[in-house]
Design an enzyme around this catalytic site. Sequence first.
Site, PDB file in Angstrom:
ATOM      1  NE  ARG A  57      15.337  13.823 -29.933  1.00  0.00           N
ATOM      2  CZ  ARG A  57      16.399  13.517 -29.336  1.00  0.00           C
ATOM      3  NH1 ARG A  57      16.464  12.451 -28.733  1.00  0.00           N
ATOM      4  NH2 ARG A  57      17.576  14.272 -29.671  1.00  0.00           N
ATOM      5  CG  ASN A  73      19.497   8.366 -20.640  1.00  0.00           C
ATOM      6  OD1 ASN A  73      19.881   7.459 -19.747  1.00  0.00           O
ATOM      7  ND2 ASN A  73      20.321   9.470 -20.580  1.00  0.00           N
ATOM      8  N   GLY A  74      16.301   7.435 -23.369  1.00  0.00           N
ATOM      9  CA  GLY A  74      14.952   7.211 -23.317  1.00  0.00           C
ATOM     10  C   GLY A  74      14.418   5.974 -24.093  1.00  0.00           C
ATOM     11  CB  ILE A 106      26.994  13.507 -28.820  1.00  0.00           C
ATOM     12  CG1 ILE A 106      25.452  14.389 -28.641  1.00  0.00           C
ATOM     13  CG2 ILE A 106      27.109  13.315 -30.162  1.00  0.00           C
ATOM     14  CD1 ILE A 106      25.554  15.864 -29.374  1.00  0.00           C
ATOM     15  CG  ASP A 107      23.436  14.236 -24.916  1.00  0.00           C
ATOM     16  OD1 ASP A 107      24.204  14.952 -25.618  1.00  0.00           O
ATOM     17  OD2 ASP A 107      22.201  13.950 -24.780  1.00  0.00           O
ATOM     18  CG  MET A 159      24.068  20.156 -28.688  1.00  0.00           C
ATOM     19  SD  MET A 159      23.648  18.809 -29.961  1.00  0.00           S
ATOM     20  CE  MET A 159      22.308  19.742 -30.846  1.00  0.00           C
ATOM     21  NE  ARG A 186      29.400  40.049 -32.363  1.00  0.00           N
ATOM     22  CZ  ARG A 186      29.048  41.436 -31.885  1.00  0.00           C
ATOM     23  NH1 ARG A 186      28.607  41.543 -30.636  1.00  0.00           N
ATOM     24  NH2 ARG A 186      29.513  42.243 -32.619  1.00  0.00           N
TER      25      ARG A 186
HETATM   26  O1  F6P Z   1      20.735  13.636 -27.158  1.00  0.00           O
HETATM   27  C1  F6P Z   1      21.648  14.121 -27.953  1.00  0.00           C
HETATM   28  C2  F6P Z   1      21.410  15.627 -28.274  1.00  0.00           C
HETATM   29  O2  F6P Z   1      22.013  16.274 -29.403  1.00  0.00           O
HETATM   30  C3  F6P Z   1      21.332  16.542 -27.162  1.00  0.00           C
HETATM   31  O3  F6P Z   1      22.520  17.016 -26.802  1.00  0.00           O
HETATM   32  C4  F6P Z   1      20.445  17.769 -27.491  1.00  0.00           C
HETATM   33  O4  F6P Z   1      19.903  18.295 -26.421  1.00  0.00           O
HETATM   34  C5  F6P Z   1      19.183  17.025 -28.201  1.00  0.00           C
HETATM   35  O5  F6P Z   1      19.971  15.839 -28.746  1.00  0.00           O
HETATM   36  C6  F6P Z   1      18.725  17.627 -29.377  1.00  0.00           C
HETATM   37  O6  F6P Z   1      17.711  17.200 -30.133  1.00  0.00           O
HETATM   38  P1  F6P Z   1      17.079  17.362 -31.528  1.00  0.00           P
HETATM   39  O7  F6P Z   1      17.955  16.763 -32.312  1.00  0.00           O
HETATM   40  O8  F6P Z   1      15.886  16.499 -31.372  1.00  0.00           O
HETATM   41  O9  F6P Z   1      17.008  18.833 -31.530  1.00  0.00           O
END
Ligand code: F6P
Length: 358
Positions: free
Chosen positions: A75, A113-114, A136-137, A179, A276
Site C-alpha cells: 500500500r 480505490n486508492g 473484495i470490497d 470485511m 461470541r
Molecule cells: O480493501 C480490502 C480490505 O481487505 C478491506 O476489506 C480491509 O478493511 C482492508 O483491506 C484490510 O487491510 P490490510 O490487509 O492492510 O489489513
Amino acid sequence: MLRIGFLTSGGDCQALNAAMRGVFKCVVNNAKEPVEFYGFEDGYKGLIYSKFHMLTGQDFKGILTRGGTILGTSRVPFKTIREPDENGLDKVKAMKQTYYKLQLDCLVMGGGNGSTKTANLLSEEGLNVITLPKTIDNDLWGTDMTFGFQSAVDIATKCIDDIHTTASSHGRVFIVEIMGHKVGWLPLNAGIAGGADIILIPEIPYDIKKVVEAIEERDKHGSRFTIIVVAEGAISKEDAKLSKKEYKKKLANYKYPSVSYEIADAITKETGREVRVTVPGHTQRGGAPDPYDRVFATRIGAEAGKMILKGEFGYMVAYKNREIVKTPLSEVAGKLKTVDPKASIIKEAKMIGISFGD
Ligand code: F6P
C-alpha cells in the site's frame, strides 16, 4: 516491439493473477509484433524504485487458480504520493522515469480505490494506463462488480454457515465480523447468503436497542440462537452523528478490538445473553478465486489486452449491466460505490425479516 508493464497494488485478492493472465494471453495471441512484459514488484513501490523483472509465458502458467498476486503488492497511500520519500525522492517523477526508461507502451494496474487514484494521476501525467478493478470490497465506482468480491462472499458465507451449527447447539448469539472497509457490499451479500438474522452495515447506522429487540423477537418465537453479521465498518446512530474529529477521539480511547466486540458487550449488558464474536479476517482475501471470479477476471483481462492492442488508454476495465465495458479513470478516481440503503436488495432482505438495526 510492444512493451507492457504490470503491477498490482493495495490489498491483494483472489483472481488478480487470473486477470493478468487474461491480459497476457489476449495480447500474445493477437499482437502483430513481438511483445515484452515487465512485472513491477510490490505495487507502486516497484515502479518508484525501479524494481521489476521480465515476465515470460512461464510466469503466467498455472496461475488462473492461484490466489494472491505473483508480483507482490503493497500500500502506497495516494495522499503521500506527491510527498517526497524519506530520501527526498519525488515518487511521481521516479515512476515516470521508470516507465520511460523501459520504453513502456502501457502500464496495467490491478487495484482498488486508492490505487486507481494514483493510476489516474499517472494517466494525467501522460502515461498510458489501464486498470483492472480489484477488491473484495466491491466499492469501486464505475463498475457493478470487482473481481475478488465473489470469492470473498463465498468464504464469508461459508464462515456464517459453519457458525450456524455451533450457535444453534449452544443457543448463543453470534457475531460474525465481515470485511468491506467502509462499505457494506460484502457483509450484505454474505449475510443474506448465510441466512443471517441481523446485518449491520456502515450505510445503515444501527441502534443497539433495535438490535436487541430483533434478538428478543427471535427468542419469543422459539429461536435458540441469533446470527448477526457486522461489517467491520459498522457504525451506531450516535457515532454517525459525531464530527470526524469527535469520532477520531472516540477511537483513540477505544477499548475494543473492533466494533463487533462493542456490540457484543452492549448485547450482553442488555440481555444477559452469551455472545461470541468470530472474525474470519484476511481469510476472506485468501485462497483460490472461485469459478465466477476466474471467468470474470479472465474477461476483464482479455478486454484490457484488446484495449492495449487498439491503443485505448486512460480507462478502468469495468462491468456494467452484464457487459465488459471501459470507464474513464477520471470518472472513477476518488469516488466510492456504497450500498444505497433504499436499494431493492435491502427492501427484499427486510421483507424476509432480516433486521438492519435501524
Ligand atoms: O480493501 C480490502 C480490505 O481487505 C478491506 O476489506 C480491509 O478493511 C482492508 O483491506 C484490510 O487491510 P490490510 O490487509 O492492510 O489489513
